[in-house]
Motif scaffolding. Structure first.
Motif, mmCIF file in Angstrom:
data_model
loop_
_atom_site.group_PDB
_atom_site.id
_atom_site.type_symbol
_atom_site.label_atom_id
_atom_site.label_comp_id
_atom_site.label_asym_id
_atom_site.label_seq_id
_atom_site.Cartn_x
_atom_site.Cartn_y
_atom_site.Cartn_z
ATOM 1 N N VAL A 160 39.355 47.346 35.434
ATOM 2 C CA VAL A 160 38.174 47.689 34.269
ATOM 3 C C VAL A 160 37.431 49.110 34.825
ATOM 4 C CG1 VAL A 160 35.906 47.036 33.581
ATOM 5 C CG2 VAL A 160 37.500 45.168 33.918
ATOM 6 N N LEU B 194 31.149 42.121 35.459
ATOM 7 C CA LEU B 194 32.159 42.668 35.696
ATOM 8 C C LEU B 194 31.541 44.156 36.571
ATOM 9 C CD1 LEU B 194 34.465 43.012 32.683
ATOM 10 C CD2 LEU B 194 34.741 41.929 34.711
ATOM 11 N N ALA C 62 37.947 38.269 30.622
ATOM 12 C CA ALA C 62 37.359 38.889 31.777
ATOM 13 C C ALA C 62 36.282 38.216 32.216
ATOM 14 C CB ALA C 62 36.531 40.272 31.076
ATOM 15 N N VAL D 274 40.852 42.305 34.769
ATOM 16 C CA VAL D 274 40.873 41.543 33.452
ATOM 17 C C VAL D 274 42.341 41.476 32.877
ATOM 18 C CG1 VAL D 274 38.639 42.304 32.912
ATOM 19 C CG2 VAL D 274 40.470 43.539 31.867
ATOM 20 N N GLU E 173 32.568 34.114 32.158
ATOM 21 C CA GLU E 173 33.755 34.508 31.707
ATOM 22 C C GLU E 173 33.595 34.499 30.169
ATOM 23 O OE1 GLU E 173 36.569 31.301 32.536
ATOM 24 O OE2 GLU E 173 38.195 32.054 31.034
ATOM 25 N N ASP F 183 37.022 45.789 39.005
ATOM 26 C CA ASP F 183 37.527 44.182 38.660
ATOM 27 C C ASP F 183 38.721 44.352 38.065
ATOM 28 O OD1 ASP F 183 35.586 43.366 40.220
ATOM 29 O OD2 ASP F 183 34.217 42.681 38.603
#
Lengths: 208, 208
Positions: B24, B199, B162, B205, B169, B203
């Motif tokens: 991300v 996030l 994500a 996804v 979430e 991170d």
């Protein structure tokens, strides 16, 4: 056991649920004070006064505001919500929390174990709430009748589709259901979640 | 036509895609200046200097910052991104835009028709960008090799899961794919979207 019948009923129930338009309530930053903290910040001789009723019966936003301060910043004029709570609870978005230098947990209302510390200033004094700040966990409020009609009870987990037709449609996973006579049909999100899905107060979302 | 074979291939491709960890990249508020606006704000005789390289090849965040102002407020010290663009473009989150009293559209980079007006202040002067402010539309960047490996091309639309394992979430719907030799695998969201899904930069996804 009639597996096909069970599946058919489940599918029908999901279709029925998905047609219910659920209004969105956006939690802007706000503060619930304990009676003791109210007395220290505003004085024993005054009571909070109602600016407007909230959708949840019995709750109101107050004319009164407080200032809050973390290690990196301060936000003035944060709205109080009444009536008082057993413990002071400050609800912020993650954006607000970053600006103050705080890292509060995402938590359900009243779950203050591990909440972040914060200083609160009122016209008569200041207090520190040692475990005071949370980022509210999104959730779906239902009255008992609405819960029965939708086949949902407290503790159930649903998914909510939000922002349909807008530029930022998304699906919120793992939305906790809460049913109470004090509640009315409403999906509660914080301002970051509302902005991410391009929602405003009273927009509709759907169980998916 | 082999329908079963087509479906099987599609399912396998989706499963393969869903295993790729996509980092991300969070767009904080920032400004791209046209060369003309740079000259007015900083002077013709100086050039932007690099604070750090960005993940997208050739782009860098500058030491230099500007102040921006809307009808309801001002934000100081907003980071510049270089190199210059044909037209000045200010990218804000909806939270930031609300604070300035602006209602910019969600738009792809460079799509400035209908963008919101804003004043920009630098050390040597100020300019107004009449169609300057957008809220960046989330998108998935891929290099041509990555696009080939995932079976995706510019203009395709995917869904991104994500915040898996975190408290918030969610699934971003209708994520636009962009493939270019200038791009590296990265999912771009703004700070509201990052905060909604809990996030941080880097991170992972997943396409879902």
């Amino acid at each position: 056991m009639d597996l096909a019948g069970d599946i058919a009923r489940d599918v029908l129930e999901r279709i029925r649920r998905s047609k219910v338009a659920v209004p969105v309530g956006i939690s802007s930053k706000h503060v619930h004070l304990s009676a003791q903290h109210w007395d220290l910040l505003f004085g024993r001789d005054v009571k909070p006064t109602s600016l407007r009723q909230l959708r949840q019966p019995g709750y109101f936003a107050c004319h009164e505001t407080v200032d809050i301060e973390g290690p990196k910043g301060r936000i003035n004029g944060v709205r109080l919500i009444a009536p008082h709570r057993p413990a002071t609870q400050v609800e912020l978005s993650r954006s607000d929390a970053f600006a103050l230098g705080l890292k509060p947990p995402v938590a359900g209302s009243g779950k203050l174990g591990g909440a972040a510390p914060i200083k609160i200033y009122g016209p008569k004094g200041s207090v520190e709430a040692k475990e005071g700040v949370i980022i509210p966990m999104r959730h779906l409020h239902l009255s008992p009748d609405e819960g029965k009609a939708l086949g949902l009870k407290t503790g159930d987990v649903v998914r909510m589709r939000a922002g349909l037709g807008g530029p930022r449609e998304l699906v919120f996973e793992q939305v906790l259901v809460r049913v109470s006579p004090e509640f009315a049909l409403e999906f509660h999100v914080d301002s970051d979640e509302a902005n991410a899905a391009w929602l405003k107060n009273g927009d509709f979302v759907h169980i998916t």
